[in-house]
Enzyme design. Structure first.
Site, PDB file in Angstrom:
ATOM      1  CB  CYS A   2      -0.927  -0.030   1.236  1.00 11.03           C
ATOM      2  SG  CYS A   2      -1.722  -1.548   1.439  1.00 11.03           S
ATOM      3  NE  ARG A  27       4.040   1.797  -2.321  1.00  7.03           N
ATOM      4  CZ  ARG A  27       5.128   1.736  -1.175  1.00  7.03           C
ATOM      5  NH1 ARG A  27       6.204   2.167  -1.583  1.00  7.03           N
ATOM      6  NH2 ARG A  27       4.661   0.943  -0.192  1.00  7.03           N
ATOM      7  CD1 TRP A  75      -0.570  -5.630  -2.114  1.00 10.17           C
ATOM      8  CD2 TRP A  75      -0.748  -5.286  -4.407  1.00 10.17           C
ATOM      9  NE1 TRP A  75      -0.199  -6.892  -2.811  1.00 10.17           N
ATOM     10  CE2 TRP A  75      -0.360  -6.643  -4.334  1.00 10.17           C
ATOM     11  CE3 TRP A  75      -1.075  -4.683  -5.617  1.00 10.17           C
ATOM     12  CZ2 TRP A  75      -0.129  -7.406  -5.279  1.00 10.17           C
ATOM     13  CZ3 TRP A  75      -0.782  -5.587  -6.640  1.00 10.17           C
ATOM     14  CH2 TRP A  75      -0.505  -6.854  -6.639  1.00 10.17           C
ATOM     15  CG  ASN A 101       2.441  -0.632   3.262  1.00 17.68           C
ATOM     16  OD1 ASN A 101       1.921  -1.686   3.041  1.00 17.68           O
ATOM     17  ND2 ASN A 101       3.623  -0.036   3.057  1.00 17.68           N
ATOM     18  N   GLY A 102       0.949  -2.896   5.523  1.00 15.59           N
ATOM     19  CA  GLY A 102       1.481  -3.729   6.130  1.00 15.59           C
ATOM     20  C   GLY A 102       0.531  -4.998   6.551  1.00 15.59           C
ATOM     21  CD  GLU A 481      11.873 -19.059 -12.886  1.00 19.05           C
ATOM     22  OE1 GLU A 481      11.150 -19.782 -13.756  1.00 19.05           O
ATOM     23  OE2 GLU A 481      11.773 -17.859 -12.928  1.00 19.05           O
ATOM     24  CE  LYS A 485      12.507 -14.404 -13.904  1.00 19.05           C
ATOM     25  NZ  LYS A 485      11.627 -15.389 -14.376  1.00 19.05           N
ATOM     26  CD  GLU A 488      11.113 -14.192 -18.067  1.00 13.61           C
ATOM     27  OE1 GLU A 488       9.946 -13.980 -18.563  1.00 13.61           O
ATOM     28  OE2 GLU A 488      11.022 -14.668 -16.926  1.00 13.61           O
ATOM     29  CG  HIS A 504      19.102 -40.122 -23.617  1.00 10.67           C
ATOM     30  ND1 HIS A 504      19.259 -41.753 -23.620  1.00 10.67           N
ATOM     31  CD2 HIS A 504      19.381 -40.066 -22.224  1.00 10.67           C
ATOM     32  CE1 HIS A 504      19.619 -42.198 -22.749  1.00 10.67           C
ATOM     33  NE2 HIS A 504      19.477 -41.440 -21.782  1.00 10.67           N
ATOM     34  CE  LYS A 603       4.543  -9.357 -12.887  1.00  6.78           C
ATOM     35  NZ  LYS A 603       6.026 -10.177 -12.575  1.00  6.78           N
TER      36      LYS A 603
HETATM   37  C1  AGP Z   1       8.019 -15.293 -15.497  1.00 12.37           C
HETATM   38  O1  AGP Z   1       9.098 -14.375 -15.462  1.00 12.37           O
HETATM   39  C2  AGP Z   1       7.461 -14.944 -16.832  1.00 12.37           C
HETATM   40  N1  AGP Z   1       7.011 -13.158 -16.595  1.00 12.37           N
HETATM   41  C3  AGP Z   1       6.146 -15.756 -17.097  1.00 12.37           C
HETATM   42  O2  AGP Z   1       6.448 -16.940 -17.251  1.00 12.37           O
HETATM   43  C4  AGP Z   1       4.916 -16.005 -15.784  1.00 12.37           C
HETATM   44  O3  AGP Z   1       5.677 -16.656 -14.725  1.00 12.37           O
HETATM   45  C5  AGP Z   1       3.917 -16.410 -16.203  1.00 12.37           C
HETATM   46  O4  AGP Z   1       3.026 -15.970 -17.351  1.00 12.37           O
HETATM   47  C6  AGP Z   1       2.811 -17.170 -15.365  1.00 12.37           C
HETATM   48  O5  AGP Z   1       2.320 -15.931 -14.872  1.00 12.37           O
HETATM   49  P1  AGP Z   1       1.145 -15.881 -13.481  1.00 12.37           P
HETATM   50  O6  AGP Z   1       2.116 -16.414 -12.434  1.00 12.37           O
HETATM   51  O7  AGP Z   1       0.798 -14.430 -13.446  1.00 12.37           O
HETATM   52  O8  AGP Z   1       0.117 -16.680 -13.769  1.00 12.37           O
END
Ligand code: AGP
Length: 608
Positions: A2, A27, A75, A101-102, A481, A485, A488, A504, A603
């Protein structure tokens, strides 16, 4: 998180509050409100939605005259977004108003006590408990009242408080949530973060835990929880507004990586009660937990990768078969779901189209669903039968870091809870593992403090075309992962391979100088992965190893080794991912890319 603002001075407060809140919009929030003392009463306006709605509602603040007030962008953590759950919150006779906030961790207990004394609650928030506690202990002395309430609250809070019969004062309090105070020429201010007050002053006081501030038009007074007055030095802020929004970090991703210790702690602590794991929102009795015969974990992207780790943790600790599915596959394969299955849906945004569709597919088959979600009140959070929130706060960077880390914590807590209820682990093992969990935030902080070492190594691979990640078991999930990272945000081609799979086919891709990142955090698999490192080394690879301190055998084969602090092998993803996040970040910025907003990505993927 928040956002809080407050102002007292010789100018109209409302426009300053609205302006300050607009500087905190980055934020993330779902509702906003302001309260201003108009000479007789404290007036308040608050609403769900964007700040623009509040600006229109108050005619840019004109409908709330007065020169002292507080404001808030919410938030949601407890209680979905709504007008009633928006801050500020009044006590019954509107003589006290609060913004917060918290997370008040013991709010349920406090709420029950207040209700037993006749206090009525209008909202679902933990914050409303604070204003009624202030009402209950109010004795005409705001400072004394505030300290009495502080002694009774557990959790994190940054508060802005006004008392109607002390109209020339604003109070602010801080414990574990950020709070600053600004001394301006035309008035004094409080805020959650620097951007909100830069327009009015660059001289700020950073408030320490359990400190209370009294703001008047004439000056500032600082106290500790024993009501002793303190002397504090101000700091002159040189940041521009852009840097200030990132808390002085260069990018949101770097800021959010550094928020991981707090995010992990906020997700963990309220659920670790002594030697119990308490997941109130789980909505399952011990009997129902014992009746689960199979778990499906369904998600996309990084959330899916946490599910791959969770498979090992659930099967290892609770001995329940787990199937992990990409949501985009699950929704179309007509999955065989038995009535004694549990479907866990993981999503930071709670709006990912494929994941939401998978949730609906499971519900259509009458199967119990549990969401692990970061955004309160999101579609998945609302539609799942139960939801376990990851209190990571708003995540701005497209590449997830702190939300990912808190999703792992949610999985660990669930698996440990299930294992304990089903009697598949001993009390000794349970206690040792909950202690290991408590260590994770500090261990993550330690790994982040070595970021310059990772940056130096990353700068050697800015021109790389292909980088591979290998691992076995949970190390394979970590590799997935780490590879995502890197891909992307740096646009370098990368793949994660189960280390045992190299022979393989994929080992044909290894050429002279090819970087291979090997993850070795599973003691019983060290030797196997070391032999895989030898395989790629003999074909010319350069190997960066990420392993647990003490596994020095790796130094005989790897070219560069990053050591992790010791933790339970089931929890190593939470540590190993830190240098891999940093590696991807530094390669991306070394290549001059927009690390917070990578090309082609959003996002939240709300379309198929
Ligand atoms: C991860 O860095 C990516 N931005 C992407 O793979 C993300 O994790 C995926 O789109 C799932 O998003 P969500 O957790 O909001 O469902």
């Amino acid at each position: 998180m928040c956002g809080i603002v407050g102002y007292i001075g010789n100018r109209e407060a409302a426009p300053i509050l609205l302006d300050g809140l607009s500087k905190l919009e980055y934020r993330g929030y779902d509702s906003a409100g302001i309260a201003v003392y108009n000479g007789e009463q404290i007036q308040m306006e608050k609403t769900m939605g964007r700040l623009k709605v509040l600006e229109e509602l108050t005619q840019d603040g004109a409908t709330l005259p007065g020169t002292a007030g507080i404001g808030h962008t919410r938030w949601a953590t407890h209680g979905s977004p709504s007008d009633l759950n928006a801050h500020p919150h009044f006590n019954k006779d509107h003589s006290i108003v609060v913004v917060h906030n918290g997370i008040i961790e013991n709010y349920i207990k406090l709420k029950k006590k207040l209700q037993a004394k006749g206090y009525e609650f209008l909202s679902e928030t933990d914050t409303e408990v604070i204003v009624h506690m202030l009402d209950r202990y109010y004795n005409g002395d705001p400072l004394d009242t505030i300290t009495k309430v502080m002694h009774r609250m557990e959790g994190s809070y940054a508060l802005g408080i006004m008392f109607r019969d002390h109209p020339n004062e604003i109070y602010a309090v801080r414990k574990d949530s950020p709070l600053i105070v600004g001394a301006g020429k035309e008035g004094n201010l409080i805020a959650s973060d620097v951007p909100a007050i830069l327009r009015y002053t660059r001289d700020v006081y950073f408030i320490e835990n359990e400190e209370i501030v009294k703001l008047t038009r004439e000056g500032l007074h600082f106290y500790n929880i024993d009501e002793e007055e303190l002397e504090k030095e101000s700091t002159h802020i040189d940041w521009d507004i852009n840097a200030a929004e990132k808390g002085g970090y260069e990018h949101f991703m770097l800021k959010e990586m550094h928020e991981q210790p707090k995010a992990v702690r906020d997700t963990l602590t309220p659920r670790l009660k002594g030697d119990e794991i308490v997941i109130e929102e789980l909505g399952m009795t011990d009997e129902e937990i014992r009746s689960v015969r199979k778990i499906f974990i369904v998600a996309c992207g990084s959330a899916y990768h946490t599910g791959v780790t969770a498979k090992y943790v659930f099967e290892g600790l609770a001995r329940i078969p787990v199937e992990v599915d990409l949501a985009s596959e699950f929704r179309y394969r007509n999955p065989i779901l038995e009535s004694d299955s549990l479907v866990i849906i993981v999503s930071q945004s709670g709006e990912t189209a494929d994941t939401l569709a998978a949730l609906r597919e499971a519900k259509a088959k009458g199967i119990r669903t549990l969401g692990i979600v970061n955004v309160v009140g999101s579609s998945i959070a609302r539609e799942a039968d139960n939801v376990m929130y990851t209190w990571a706060g708003p995540e701005i960077a497209v590449a997830t870091t702190k939300a990912y880390s808190t999703q792992l914590i949610a999985h660990y807590l669930l698996a440990l809870k299930f294992a304990r209820v089903r009697g598949t682990i001993s009390e000794t093992e349970f206690t040792a593992m909950t202690e290991d969990l408590r260590q994770l935030p500090e261990q993550i902080s330690l790994l982040l403090s070595h970021k310059e070492n990772v940056q130096r190594f990353a700068n050697r691979y800015l021109a790389a075309e292909h980088i591979f990640f290998i691992g076995r078991g949970i190390d394979y999930a970590i590799s997935m992962e780490g590879s995502l990272k890197l891909k992307e945000i740096s646009y370098i081609h990368s793949e994660a391979y189960a280390a045992g799979e190299l022979k393989h086919g994929t080992i044909s891709l290894i050429e002279d100088g090819r970087l291979v990142v090997a993850v070795l955090t599973q003691p019983e698999l060290y030797k196997k992965t070391i032999s895989n490192i030898q395989e790629v080394k003999t074909r010319g690879a350069f190997v960066m190893a990420v392993t647990t301190v003490g596994n020095t055998e790796v130094e005989k084969v790897a070219d560069y080794v990053i050591y992790l602090p010791e933790t339970n092998p089931y929890f190593t993803n939470s540590l190993a991912i830190i240098p891999l996040q940093l590696f991807g970040y530094y390669v991306s910025i070394g290549r001059g890319l927009d690390v917070d907003k990578p090309r082609n990505l959003a996002k939240s993927v709300t379309v198929e």
